[in-house]
Design a protein around this motif. Sequence first.
Motif, PDB file in Angstrom:
ATOM      1  N   GLN A  93       0.838  -1.177   0.115  1.00  0.00           N
ATOM      2  CA  GLN A  93      -0.047   0.101  -0.114  1.00  0.00           C
ATOM      3  C   GLN A  93       0.766   1.346   0.016  1.00  0.00           C
ATOM      4  O   GLN A  93       0.211   2.420  -0.530  1.00  0.00           O
ATOM      5  CB  GLN A  93      -0.862   0.003   1.133  1.00  0.00           C
ATOM      6  CG  GLN A  93      -2.228  -0.850   1.001  1.00  0.00           C
ATOM      7  CD  GLN A  93      -2.553  -1.169   2.550  1.00  0.00           C
ATOM      8  OE1 GLN A  93      -2.429  -0.127   3.375  1.00  0.00           O
ATOM      9  NE2 GLN A  93      -3.120  -2.123   3.031  1.00  0.00           N
ATOM     10  N   SER A  94       1.996   1.111   0.638  1.00  0.00           N
ATOM     11  CA  SER A  94       3.147   2.490   0.635  1.00  0.00           C
ATOM     12  C   SER A  94       3.866   2.381  -0.628  1.00  0.00           C
ATOM     13  O   SER A  94       4.749   3.389  -0.576  1.00  0.00           O
ATOM     14  CB  SER A  94       3.617   2.270   1.985  1.00  0.00           C
ATOM     15  OG  SER A  94       3.143   1.880   2.918  1.00  0.00           O
ATOM     16  N   GLY A  95       3.649   1.598  -1.660  1.00  0.00           N
ATOM     17  CA  GLY A  95       4.513   1.869  -3.009  1.00  0.00           C
ATOM     18  C   GLY A  95       5.782   1.140  -2.727  1.00  0.00           C
ATOM     19  O   GLY A  95       6.563   1.222  -3.549  1.00  0.00           O
ATOM     20  N   ILE A  96       5.978   0.160  -1.888  1.00  0.00           N
ATOM     21  CA  ILE A  96       7.408  -0.598  -1.700  1.00  0.00           C
ATOM     22  C   ILE A  96       7.393  -1.781  -2.867  1.00  0.00           C
ATOM     23  O   ILE A  96       6.452  -2.390  -2.843  1.00  0.00           O
ATOM     24  CB  ILE A  96       7.531  -1.010  -0.175  1.00  0.00           C
ATOM     25  CG1 ILE A  96       7.642   0.103   0.614  1.00  0.00           C
ATOM     26  CG2 ILE A  96       8.754  -1.886  -0.330  1.00  0.00           C
ATOM     27  CD1 ILE A  96       9.001   1.015   0.525  1.00  0.00           C
ATOM     28  N   LEU A  97       8.379  -2.006  -3.132  1.00  0.00           N
ATOM     29  CA  LEU A  97       8.655  -2.878  -4.505  1.00  0.00           C
ATOM     30  C   LEU A  97       9.317  -3.978  -3.981  1.00  0.00           C
ATOM     31  O   LEU A  97       9.048  -5.105  -4.370  1.00  0.00           O
ATOM     32  CB  LEU A  97       9.350  -2.105  -5.603  1.00  0.00           C
ATOM     33  CG  LEU A  97      10.061  -2.957  -6.880  1.00  0.00           C
ATOM     34  CD1 LEU A  97       8.777  -3.552  -7.648  1.00  0.00           C
ATOM     35  CD2 LEU A  97      11.045  -2.352  -7.419  1.00  0.00           C
ATOM     36  N   TYR A  98      10.437  -3.850  -2.969  1.00  0.00           N
ATOM     37  CA  TYR A  98      11.067  -4.953  -2.748  1.00  0.00           C
ATOM     38  C   TYR A  98      11.370  -5.070  -1.050  1.00  0.00           C
ATOM     39  O   TYR A  98      11.501  -3.826  -0.375  1.00  0.00           O
ATOM     40  CB  TYR A  98      12.349  -5.160  -3.478  1.00  0.00           C
ATOM     41  CG  TYR A  98      13.537  -4.078  -3.110  1.00  0.00           C
ATOM     42  CD1 TYR A  98      14.248  -4.598  -2.008  1.00  0.00           C
ATOM     43  CD2 TYR A  98      13.386  -2.961  -3.575  1.00  0.00           C
ATOM     44  CE1 TYR A  98      15.269  -3.708  -1.696  1.00  0.00           C
ATOM     45  CE2 TYR A  98      14.475  -2.002  -3.355  1.00  0.00           C
ATOM     46  CZ  TYR A  98      15.365  -2.420  -2.310  1.00  0.00           C
ATOM     47  OH  TYR A  98      16.289  -1.534  -1.913  1.00  0.00           O
ATOM     48  N   LYS A  99      11.588  -6.254  -0.782  1.00  0.00           N
ATOM     49  CA  LYS A  99      12.047  -6.427   0.666  1.00  0.00           C
ATOM     50  C   LYS A  99      13.565  -7.045   0.741  1.00  0.00           C
ATOM     51  O   LYS A  99      13.834  -7.404  -0.425  1.00  0.00           O
ATOM     52  CB  LYS A  99      11.500  -7.511   1.491  1.00  0.00           C
ATOM     53  CG  LYS A  99      10.288  -7.007   2.087  1.00  0.00           C
ATOM     54  CD  LYS A  99       9.435  -8.180   2.907  1.00  0.00           C
ATOM     55  CE  LYS A  99       8.829  -7.609   4.231  1.00  0.00           C
ATOM     56  NZ  LYS A  99       8.206  -8.589   5.131  1.00  0.00           N
ATOM     57  N   SER A 100      14.490  -6.760   1.812  1.00  0.00           N
ATOM     58  CA  SER A 100      15.623  -7.549   1.886  1.00  0.00           C
ATOM     59  C   SER A 100      15.626  -8.039   3.100  1.00  0.00           C
ATOM     60  O   SER A 100      16.331  -7.388   4.085  1.00  0.00           O
ATOM     61  CB  SER A 100      16.829  -6.894   1.223  1.00  0.00           C
ATOM     62  OG  SER A 100      17.958  -7.427   1.380  1.00  0.00           O
TER      63      SER A 100
END
Lengths: 248, 312
Positions: A114-121
């Motif tokens: 929802q906050s526009g984040i594309l990836y995690k690491s």
Amino acid sequence: MLYRRILNEPALQLAKGEFGGRVGIWRLIELFDSHAIKATIFTPGRICELYPRALRQAVASDHELADHMWEHRVPREAALEADHLQKALAALTAIRGKPVSGTRSGHTNSLLKQSGILYKSDNSAGHLPHYIADKTGKNTLLNLPFHYAIDDAQFYTFGWLGSDGPAQRMSDPDRVLEMWWAAFLQQYNKGGYLNVCLHPYVSGRALRIEMLDQLIRRMKSLPGVWFSTCEETATWCVKHFPARRLTS
Amino acid sequence: MPWKTNYTISDEISLSDRGIVWPDHNRCCFNVVVDLSLASGPEGLLPSDLATADSVFAMGVGLAGLLDVLTSHEIVATFAVPAAMVKIYPEAIEAVLKQGHEVAAEGLFHEDVSPFSLEEERARMKAATSLLSEAIGSRPAGWYDLPRRRDKFAVGAISPYTTKLLVEEGYTYMGNCPADDAPHYSVTDFATAEAIVAMPYYYHFDDQFFMLYPRQGSGLENPDILFRNWRAEFAAQYKRGRFFSMTLHPGNVGWCNRLYLLDQFLDFVRSRPNVWNAVSRDCADYWTSKYPAATHLKLEPSVWKDYPGSLS
């Protein structure tokens, strides 16, 4: 040092972290710039208030600023979690001058999406970048694997993750250099991926900057190594290997 | 809230390598700290700490061997001494002073002062200063609180009052602070920018964490790792033109193969030209005159805001 504060540790423990903001981050930026390497700096939002100048320098050198929680913790209450993520992204975006696209955190996938984040690491279910969904099987995000064996604090930080005296195995740069070089070679030989985790208060020490300089020189001696930011890697992976089986 | 109280002890950016100049065209400052405490835990020196074969070794053969190696390399060191030690081992203090080393304070008993009230800590600091002044013949310039083997953290324990009391008691410097790897200022009052110069400390260059740490039987005996850390850090800091400090305990480094490694390391240091071997007092004096806090400590106005649900 935010994390040390959360744990209510004494003054000199905070000062140990302070080395990272006053000295270490500047040296890492200088090192990466000298090799024309762009890094990803996962930054707790409140560091924007403690060390804004170092972050502005990182942006000026074209390094990626990404999220590492507001105060190095993810609150359990959903509303407060959203409040913390929103504060961190707003603070980082203000310094970066454009939106943040990644996070190293345990924030919930739905909130991140929802906050526009594309990836995690965040962890390492495999060697290569892979997709992770939440428990509902939805809210898919790309994950760029991060492993504790390729994390400087593991080898150099006293009391890492609450470990006690007899558990300390503090090491030296010569040994870690060979270990990480072996990890890199193993992935290089199969066309893989390696994400190296450095903390400014740890790897910003002069002896370790020298070791990283050697490691980068060795990596550069081999052809075809793509030194990319997490954002560049994630964008490429999402474009060329979109999530097919997982629903978004 | 004034500036970044409870988060940071100093200013936002360290002095750069290029900004640091040492006396007499020297390239790097080389500092040796010897911890003469026999305390093993936060409570400080206990009678049981003294009654061991290890303590007999530390203050006898260990100290004598260490002093010999330092002398053979013409190295001067700063000895951090719990004040009570001057009454228990007067001859040792005399031997240290006779060889030109500096004696600095390390509490009354090298006790963790953080549980004490301001009044209690002040009284102990005054008592320690008085005992040491009598033994040295002048007031000690520096104050250490180095970590002990059974401490939870490897940085040393001070209270929120300690640095303020050091200024009040007329100390020139605080001996161990990990916020930088060159001397720096520890702010005692952000509102008035009052500060005391702090000497760098880092546990990767402290023998106790590599020599049967935290106790015999742990198997954690890695003097080779310590040696490689010393060598790599000194070479890197020499290249930068910065500062190097190591912390030694006679009971640790005074033993056989470990003393041999120290000897080799000091050979390596002395093979480099333009190294300024300074005791902490001389280095702190130089720093406060060359880089005074009035012109070099740069505190910014606070941008910190308090939010509900966030740290204050």
